[in-house]
Write a protein that holds these residues in place. Structure first.
Motif, mmCIF file in Angstrom:
data_model
loop_
_atom_site.group_PDB
_atom_site.id
_atom_site.type_symbol
_atom_site.label_atom_id
_atom_site.label_comp_id
_atom_site.label_asym_id
_atom_site.label_seq_id
_atom_site.Cartn_x
_atom_site.Cartn_y
_atom_site.Cartn_z
ATOM 1 N N ALA A 745 19.821 -2.453 29.293
ATOM 2 C CA ALA A 745 20.581 -1.511 29.255
ATOM 3 C C ALA A 745 20.625 -0.317 27.751
ATOM 4 C CB ALA A 745 21.758 -1.469 30.405
ATOM 5 N N LEU A 746 21.213 -2.031 26.643
ATOM 6 C CA LEU A 746 21.247 -1.282 25.294
ATOM 7 C C LEU A 746 20.134 -0.748 24.952
ATOM 8 C CD1 LEU A 746 23.914 -4.344 24.624
ATOM 9 C CD2 LEU A 746 24.281 -2.106 24.988
ATOM 10 N N ALA A 747 18.920 -1.654 25.535
ATOM 11 C CA ALA A 747 18.023 -0.655 25.351
ATOM 12 C C ALA A 747 17.486 0.706 24.989
ATOM 13 C CB ALA A 747 16.772 -1.833 25.550
ATOM 14 N N ALA A 748 17.768 0.919 26.152
ATOM 15 C CA ALA A 748 17.891 2.338 26.576
ATOM 16 C C ALA A 748 18.570 3.223 26.100
ATOM 17 C CB ALA A 748 18.320 2.387 28.302
ATOM 18 N N GLY A 749 19.945 2.659 25.715
ATOM 19 C CA GLY A 749 20.977 3.399 25.485
ATOM 20 C C GLY A 749 20.702 3.458 23.752
ATOM 21 N N ASN A 750 19.592 3.002 23.076
ATOM 22 C CA ASN A 750 19.550 2.907 21.764
ATOM 23 C C ASN A 750 19.007 4.324 21.292
ATOM 24 O OD1 ASN A 750 20.074 0.833 21.150
ATOM 25 N ND2 ASN A 750 18.650 -0.326 20.779
ATOM 26 N N ARG A 751 17.742 4.904 22.160
ATOM 27 C CA ARG A 751 17.951 6.484 21.323
ATOM 28 C C ARG A 751 18.946 7.293 22.104
ATOM 29 N NH1 ARG A 751 15.387 10.849 24.454
ATOM 30 N NH2 ARG A 751 15.517 9.935 26.324
ATOM 31 N N ALA A 752 19.456 7.321 22.508
ATOM 32 C CA ALA A 752 21.093 8.777 22.345
ATOM 33 C C ALA A 752 21.691 7.593 20.867
ATOM 34 C CB ALA A 752 21.705 8.170 23.450
ATOM 35 N N ARG A 753 21.734 6.851 20.938
ATOM 36 C CA ARG A 753 22.217 6.374 19.942
ATOM 37 C C ARG A 753 21.884 6.271 18.362
ATOM 38 N NH1 ARG A 753 26.156 1.717 21.409
ATOM 39 N NH2 ARG A 753 26.975 2.731 23.648
ATOM 40 N N VAL A 754 20.418 6.250 17.918
ATOM 41 C CA VAL A 754 19.829 6.585 16.614
ATOM 42 C C VAL A 754 20.574 8.175 16.756
ATOM 43 C CG1 VAL A 754 18.138 7.778 16.015
ATOM 44 C CG2 VAL A 754 17.752 5.629 17.538
ATOM 45 N N HIS A 755 20.369 9.206 17.232
ATOM 46 C CA HIS A 755 21.091 10.462 16.974
ATOM 47 C C HIS A 755 22.335 10.433 16.582
ATOM 48 C CE1 HIS A 755 17.320 12.261 19.163
ATOM 49 N NE2 HIS A 755 17.558 12.655 18.746
ATOM 50 N N ASP A 756 23.367 9.262 17.752
ATOM 51 C CA ASP A 756 25.166 9.361 17.230
ATOM 52 C C ASP A 756 24.929 8.962 15.981
ATOM 53 O OD1 ASP A 756 25.290 9.953 19.372
ATOM 54 O OD2 ASP A 756 26.325 8.382 19.780
ATOM 55 N N ALA A 757 24.271 7.597 15.603
ATOM 56 C CA ALA A 757 24.639 7.327 14.222
ATOM 57 C C ALA A 757 24.083 8.258 13.302
ATOM 58 C CB ALA A 757 23.379 5.854 14.100
ATOM 59 N N VAL A 758 22.986 9.072 13.017
ATOM 60 C CA VAL A 758 21.961 9.617 12.258
ATOM 61 C C VAL A 758 23.320 10.955 11.783
ATOM 62 C CG1 VAL A 758 20.513 11.013 11.012
ATOM 63 C CG2 VAL A 758 19.770 8.944 11.997
ATOM 64 N N VAL A 759 23.589 11.561 12.759
ATOM 65 C CA VAL A 759 24.620 12.376 12.370
ATOM 66 C C VAL A 759 25.738 11.991 12.188
ATOM 67 C CG1 VAL A 759 26.142 14.546 13.744
ATOM 68 C CG2 VAL A 759 23.654 14.175 14.994
ATOM 69 N N LEU A 760 26.189 10.938 12.322
ATOM 70 C CA LEU A 760 27.832 10.460 11.399
ATOM 71 C C LEU A 760 27.583 9.643 10.562
ATOM 72 C CD1 LEU A 760 28.432 8.907 14.692
ATOM 73 C CD2 LEU A 760 30.467 10.284 13.952
ATOM 74 N N LYS A 761 26.353 9.207 9.923
ATOM 75 C CA LYS A 761 25.838 8.555 9.526
ATOM 76 C C LYS A 761 26.673 9.908 8.417
ATOM 77 C CE LYS A 761 23.144 5.769 7.613
ATOM 78 N NZ LYS A 761 21.720 4.524 8.700
ATOM 79 N N THR A 762 25.486 11.653 8.186
ATOM 80 C CA THR A 762 24.931 12.049 7.730
ATOM 81 C C THR A 762 26.618 13.255 7.405
ATOM 82 O OG1 THR A 762 22.873 12.793 8.620
ATOM 83 C CG2 THR A 762 24.128 14.853 7.758
ATOM 84 N N LEU A 763 27.198 13.013 8.274
ATOM 85 C CA LEU A 763 29.143 13.649 8.143
ATOM 86 C C LEU A 763 29.454 12.776 7.776
ATOM 87 C CD1 LEU A 763 29.528 15.239 12.011
ATOM 88 C CD2 LEU A 763 28.693 16.514 9.637
ATOM 89 N N GLY A 764 29.379 11.306 6.657
ATOM 90 C CA GLY A 764 30.454 10.321 5.704
ATOM 91 C C GLY A 764 30.454 9.118 5.790
ATOM 92 N N ALA A 765 30.480 9.127 7.739
ATOM 93 C CA ALA A 765 30.503 7.547 8.290
ATOM 94 C C ALA A 765 29.878 5.829 7.330
ATOM 95 C CB ALA A 765 30.040 7.600 9.844
ATOM 96 N N THR A 766 30.169 6.046 7.125
ATOM 97 C CA THR A 766 29.784 4.351 6.504
ATOM 98 C C THR A 766 29.167 3.041 7.566
ATOM 99 O OG1 THR A 766 31.305 2.515 6.290
ATOM 100 C CG2 THR A 766 31.061 4.206 4.388
ATOM 101 N N ARG A 767 27.954 2.653 6.959
ATOM 102 C CA ARG A 767 27.678 1.788 8.520
ATOM 103 C C ARG A 767 28.563 0.775 8.070
ATOM 104 N NH1 ARG A 767 22.055 -1.344 8.260
ATOM 105 N NH2 ARG A 767 21.093 0.954 7.267
ATOM 106 N N ARG A 768 29.460 0.567 8.188
ATOM 107 C CA ARG A 768 30.554 -0.582 8.197
ATOM 108 C C ARG A 768 31.489 0.047 9.175
ATOM 109 N NH1 ARG A 768 35.051 -2.932 4.411
ATOM 110 N NH2 ARG A 768 36.585 -3.801 5.420
ATOM 111 N N THR A 769 31.389 1.356 9.319
ATOM 112 C CA THR A 769 32.719 2.190 9.905
ATOM 113 C C THR A 769 31.740 1.857 11.203
ATOM 114 O OG1 THR A 769 33.462 3.552 8.903
ATOM 115 C CG2 THR A 769 33.401 4.592 10.899
#
Length: 850
Positions: A745-769
């Protein structure tokens, strides 16, 4: 050929052609199905291997083709003549007694088995050193010969050639018992075996009127006897000697208690395995949904080229069934390998040969369960894919936004689920337990769905928090496509089962190791002769002045009829059948016994002299369908005695005090020879005090059998520990399935997590956050799942302990803590492993596809 047939064949060709790309994404699917099928097939195969092993060597295990057993007494002339007319008869006698060192310094409880010169009729007695039976057991130099189990030598520090005392006889231990062919037919023993001759047992003076001795007569029938022959003998025995009161057992039923326990235990493990398979079914649903989501373009192309929804459904149903077949086949291979492996592991604890080979019936049942679970969890996602139009497939991410599939798929899923539950109940030995188990599993499944929805609802309506990481975590819990429902469902079932089994195991161990010894008496004393009862009481009072001695008369009887109907013709539920199976301890009393409370009816007067009356245990009476005024016929010392039920008692079995299912009015057994049973309770007694008392009783009254309760509980605790290994192994299978589904289940959700993480990092979120946010998300979901598992598992364990086993139930804090820790480690651990990979993706390739 019709259009429908051509379309079907074309769909199958497309399905097989598309599978050439491999099984990527279906490893968890296959593993979950394989685990569940292997558990069910393996457990049932092992059970059938043991059963067939008992049946194939029934003559050796029983010691004859047919066995007649009497309690308290030997056969009379008519009964012996009847037996001699059947074939060759070997006689033996079994009883418990105390064996003590020649100088009287130490003693131990033994299971005495006395045999004649024909022993054994079948099989071989193996001793070390190997000595012919007549020499092994013969009297020589004033001592009777004997062989004993290793544990007796170890307990008393003896060697071959040493002497002990049994009753009034000197016994020389001439060999160690390596193999006793008919040991299992004699039932479970609390003490080591001591094998002597019948003359040796008689010389000991232990056989007295009313002594608790089981006399067995094992008959070797002429060649060619069949099961019909055995039934004819039983019928003749009942017709010609109706009051003999003997227990008759044939070679096809050499170990009924073992067979019954194996069936019950295998049923329990089968249901646990089915739970693992259902947990795996969640993984099947996730895998099918993820697979179809990845096939959006292919499905859209099919539909754009004119393919019908039915065609698409068949293409992917064939693929799913083919992939499931791989998992089922792998599970069947593992299940088929379990009987020889179990035979090697059980050889030291179970004196029964396991028949080798493959058991098609057990494996077929497991395969059917595998197919049904696959279809039950695959139909709904397949139904969604069937009805989504091509335009939507090209435009959107998946199927879930289009609501429920057609009613036919809903009804089909429901019908398969009902068939799955019905098959589990139909194949069960105890269908009441199976119904409860299946009902609990369905309830847990539905409630877990509700728990997932409730967690999302609460997250959506939670107040705004200042912490960025926590705000992101709460948003991830309730956003569209969130992992919450899948994680709660996949992990919740496995954790609930683990909590249930852990609480049952913990409560049983707590009772055996703690509560029972505190409530139970220090000693049971059996076979106290009537002429020695007062002297025995005086000795105990002198040795244990602070102790409480309770004495009751003791006989053994066999229930023959209820309300004039032969018990063999009465159908009773499994939980009450034990009362009618074998001989029961019975007593008589003027007053209501201790540990009992009158629940219905009236107790008889102290000087009552009317028709025989009996007081019956209330719970057991209810299980047998008895009511006040009904009659019970018991056979005691070769006489059938019918008594009317005058009252019911609530019996505190858990106290381990003197308790009987049936207590008769004193006039019922007037003049019948009997011995006495006594218990001694002394809370202040130390182990040294108990050892001194035991030594004094054994030396003064060698015919009295003394059972130290703590020793007996240690043996029971070791058996529970052995059973717990199998239970934990079965629970581990379910938990492994949960972990696999969780990781899927976690692996299946990773594709959506990739998009979320990239967008958030682009907007300034740090890896720690982001790591903090994901950790908090998984922690909240894990805690919610653990809380449900604790509640549901606690209720299930309470029901089993309190309602089925009738024992006190307690919630164990260590189980709660370990459950929470396991839930957090699994959710946070697997979540962060997948998240770490997500956070490592480059932004540019992802942003180009947004």
């Amino acid at each position: 050929m019709s259009d429908g047939s051509r379309s079907f064949r074309l769909a199958v060709r497309f399905a097989l052609r598309e599978m050439r790309g491999g099984l990527s994404g279906f490893l968890i699917f296959i593993t979950c199905i394989a685990l569940g099928v292997a558990a069910i097939g393996g457990v049932n195969s092992v059970a059938r291997a043991i059963t067939y092993g008992v049946e194939s060597q029934g003559k050796e295990l029983l010691g004859g083709d047919i066995r007649f057993q009497l309690i308290h007494r030997e056969t009379d002339e008519r009964e012996r003549a009847f037996l001699d007319g059947l074939g060759t008869v070997a006689e033996s006698a079994n009883m418990r007694s105390m064996a003590r060192l020649a100088d009287g310094s130490d003693q131990t409880l033994v299971e005495v088995k006395a045999v004649d010169g024909l022993y054994p009729l079948y099989g071989e007695l193996v001793t070390e050193p190997s000595i012919p039976l007549d020499e092994l057991l013969a009297e020589r130099d004033g001592a009777q010969g004997a062989a004993a189990a290793d544990i007796l030598f170890d307990r008393l520090g003896l060697s071959v050639g040493d002497r002990i005392r049994l009753g009034n006889a000197d016994i020389e231990l001439r060999a160690r018992i390596v193999t006793e062919p008919d040991a299992i037919s004699d039932g479970f023993g609390l003490a080591p075996r001591l094998l002597v001759s019948l003359d040796g047992l008689r010389a000991s003076g232990l056989i007295q009127p009313g002594s608790l001795v089981e006399h067995a007569y094992k008959v070797r029938l002429p060649e060619g006897s069949t099961e019909a022959t055995l039934q004819q003998i039983r019928d003749r025995a009942s017709a010609e000697l109706p009051e003999a009161g003997w227990s008759i057992r044939g070679r096809t039923n050499a170990a009924p208690s073992l067979s019954s326990n194996v069936e019950r235990f295998s049923q329990f493990l089968t249901l646990v395995g089915l739970t693992a398979l259902v947990v795996g079914g969640v993984g099947v649903a996730n895998a099918v949904r993820a697979y179809l989501d990845g096939k959006r373009g292919v499905i859209a192309t099919f539909k754009s080229l004119g393919a019908s929804g039915r065609f698409v459904f068949i293409v992917y149903l064939v693929q799913i069934l083919a992939i499931a077949a791989i998992g089922i086949l792998a599970g069947l291979v593992l299940g088929a390998m379990m009987p020889p492996a179990a035979g090697a592991l059980l050889s030291s604890v179970l004196p029964v040969p396991t028949a080798g080979g493959i058991y098609p019936g057990a494996l077929a049942l497991a395969a059917v369960f595998g197919v049904l679970v696959t279809l039950a969890f695959a139909l709904l996602p397949l139904g969604r894919a069937r009805d989504v139009p091509a335009t939507a497939l090209f435009r959107e991410m998946g199927f879930d936004a289009h609501g429920m599939p057609r009613p036919v798929y809903l009804l089909g899923t429901l019908a398969i689920a009902v068939a799955l539950a019905g098959l589990a109940v139909w194949t069960a030995t105890d269908r009441r337990i199976a119904i409860i188990f299946v009902g609990a599993a369905i309830f847990a499944f539905l409630v877990l769905r509700m728990v997932g929805v409730a967690v999302q609802w609460l997250a959506k309506r939670s107040p705004r928090v200042r912490s960025t990481a926590l705000r992101l975590a709460i948003g991830n819990i309730h956003r569209p496509g969130a992992l919450t429902p899948s994680v709660v469902l996949s992990l919740g079932l496995g954790l609930t089962l683990l909590v249930t089994l852990a609480l049952i195991d913990g409560n049983l161990r707590r009772q055996i190791a703690g509560n029972l010894p505190e409530q139970a008496p220090n000693f049971f004393f059996v076979d106290i002769q009537s002429g020695e009862a007062d002297a025995f009481a005086e000795l105990v009072a002198a040795e244990a002045p602070d102790g409480k001695l309770i004495r009751v008369p003791m006989l053994r009887g066999r229930v023959m009829e209820l309300n004039g109907i032969d018990v063999r013709e009465i159908q009773v539920p499994p939980e009450g059948a034990w009362v009618l199976r074998g001989d029961r301890g019975i007593t008589y009393a003027r007053n209501v016994p201790e540990n009992s409370t009158l629940t219905a009816g009236q107790w008889w007067d102290a000087d009552y002299e009317g028709e025989p009356l009996v007081s019956f245990a209330a719970q057991e009476a209810g299980e047998l369908g008895l009511k006040l005024g009904d009659t019970v016929t018991v056979n005691v010392l070769g006489r059938n005695i019918t008594a009317r039920i005058a009252n019911f008692r609530e019996v505190q079995w858990e106290s381990l005090g003197i308790n009987f299912v049936m207590v008769f009015s004193p006039n019922t057994f007037a003049g019948a020879p009997h011995s006495w049973l006594a218990t001694l309770s002394d809370e202040q007694a130390t182990p040294a005090d108990e050892a001194r008392l035991l030594n004094a009783v054994t030396r003064t009254f060698p015919s009295v059998t003394s059972v130290r309760v703590k020793d007996a509980l240690e043996i029971v605790n070791s058996i529970v520990a052995q059973l717990a290994v199998a239970i934990r192994a079965a629970a581990a299978v379910a938990l492994i399935a949960s972990v696999l589904v969780l990781s899927g289940a976690l692996a299946a959700g990773n594709r959506a997590r990739v998009h979320d993480a990239v967008v958030l990092k682009t907007l300034g979120a740090t890896r720690r956050t982001l790591i903090q946010a994901f950790s908090l998300e998984y922690t909240i979901i894990g805690l919610a799942t653990a809380i449900f598992a604790l509640l549901a598992g606690g209720i299930a364990a309470w029901f089993v302990i309190a309602r089925i086993m009738s024992l006190p139930s307690a919630f164990l804090p260590e189980v709660a803590v370990s459950t929470v820790v396991i839930a957090l480690v699994l959710t946070v651990g697997f979540g962060l492993v997948g998240t770490w990979r997500v956070l490592g993706h480059k932004a540019a390739p992802v942003l180009r596809n947004l």
